[in-house]
Design a protein around this motif. Structure first.
Motif, PDB file in Angstrom:
ATOM      1  N   THR A   1      49.254  37.150 -17.505  1.00 27.13           N
ATOM      2  CA  THR A   1      49.606  38.454 -18.075  1.00 27.13           C
ATOM      3  C   THR A   1      48.434  39.112 -18.785  1.00 27.13           C
ATOM      4  O   THR A   1      48.450  40.314 -18.989  1.00 27.13           O
TER       5      THR A   1
ATOM      6  N   GLN B   1      45.459  39.489 -17.588  1.00 28.15           N
ATOM      7  CA  GLN B   1      44.526  40.088 -16.649  1.00 28.15           C
ATOM      8  C   GLN B   1      45.182  40.926 -15.557  1.00 28.15           C
ATOM      9  O   GLN B   1      44.481  41.580 -14.805  1.00 28.15           O
TER      10      GLN B   1
ATOM     11  N   SER C   1      47.633  43.865 -14.021  1.00 25.14           N
ATOM     12  CA  SER C   1      48.363  45.108 -14.278  1.00 25.14           C
ATOM     13  C   SER C   1      49.763  44.989 -13.680  1.00 25.14           C
ATOM     14  O   SER C   1      50.140  43.955 -13.154  1.00 25.14           O
ATOM     15  N   ASP C   2      50.513  46.061 -13.708  1.00 25.92           N
ATOM     16  CA  ASP C   2      51.880  46.016 -13.189  1.00 25.92           C
ATOM     17  C   ASP C   2      51.946  46.134 -11.671  1.00 25.92           C
ATOM     18  O   ASP C   2      52.936  45.766 -11.056  1.00 25.92           O
ATOM     19  N   SER C   3      50.878  46.638 -11.047  1.00 24.05           N
ATOM     20  CA  SER C   3      50.905  46.782  -9.589  1.00 24.05           C
ATOM     21  C   SER C   3      49.545  46.430  -9.005  1.00 24.05           C
ATOM     22  O   SER C   3      48.528  46.450  -9.696  1.00 24.05           O
TER      23      SER C   3
ATOM     24  N   ARG D   1      52.801  40.720 -11.932  1.00 25.48           N
ATOM     25  CA  ARG D   1      52.751  39.439 -12.652  1.00 25.48           C
ATOM     26  C   ARG D   1      53.898  38.523 -12.230  1.00 25.48           C
ATOM     27  O   ARG D   1      53.707  37.348 -11.976  1.00 25.48           O
TER      28      ARG D   1
ATOM     29  N   ASN E   1      43.885  44.766  -9.132  1.00 28.35           N
ATOM     30  CA  ASN E   1      44.760  45.569  -9.980  1.00 28.35           C
ATOM     31  C   ASN E   1      44.827  47.021  -9.523  1.00 28.35           C
ATOM     32  O   ASN E   1      43.814  47.607  -9.150  1.00 28.35           O
ATOM     33  N   ASN E   2      46.032  47.552  -9.538  1.00 30.56           N
ATOM     34  CA  ASN E   2      46.303  48.967  -9.286  1.00 30.56           C
ATOM     35  C   ASN E   2      45.912  49.458  -7.894  1.00 30.56           C
ATOM     36  O   ASN E   2      45.837  50.663  -7.676  1.00 30.56           O
TER      37      ASN E   2
END
Length: 154
Positions: A5, A7, A9-11, A52, A85-86
């Motif tokens: 968590t 490192q 991101s959400d997507s 995550r 990430n992203n």
């Protein structure tokens, strides 16, 4: 070792490195009777939300089998996870194309893990040898490299 968590991101897009120490078969009907050779397997996946949680799920040994990759991750350890990430869903296929073209990985299981994709033959790639991480990471900055410890392999 940093927590996932810290490192992630959400997507984004992720690449799992799985080592199969021996040849194996899966319980997937589509590949019934097909022997998968020992070696290194790389699975490109996407989570456009809850990245995550998706990665944590892949790390669990005991889980309900839902995706093709679950048959492999419930059996073999994930050695490394590369996280983008992203990145949007299209990058998942760009990554597969890059691995095939520049890193010598091959698709040995057509249709594996890419039921929602009409661009790729498979999102599971194979190599007898491990990726050259320095070369791989130099092509993709920034990238998060996560190496799960035994305590994080649920």
């Amino acid at each position: 070792m940093p927590k996932i968590t810290d490192q992630v991101s959400d997507s984004g897009i992720y690449l799992l490195e799985i080592i199969a120490p021996d040849d194996f078969y899966t319980a997937i009907k589509k590949y019934e009777g097909r022997k998968f050779p020992k070696g290194f397997y790389y699975y490109a996946g996407s989570a456009q939300k809850n990245l995550r949680k998706r990665i944590e799920r892949h790390l669990k040994k005991s889980k309900n089998i839902y995706w093709h990759i679950d048959y492999i991750t419930s059996r073999f350890d994930i050695n490394k996870i590369f996280i983008f990430n992203n990145e949007g869903k299209d990058f998942e296929c760009d990554l597969v194309a890059e691995l095939l073209e520049h890193f010598g990985l091959i698709s040995t299981a057509p249709g594996f893990g890419n039921s929602d994709c009409n661009r790729c033959d498979s999102h599971l790639l194979y190599s007898e040898r491990q990726l050259d991480y320095n070369h791989f990471i130099s092509r993709y900055h920034p990238i998060v490299r996560f190496i799960p410890s035994s305590s994080e392999t649920f």
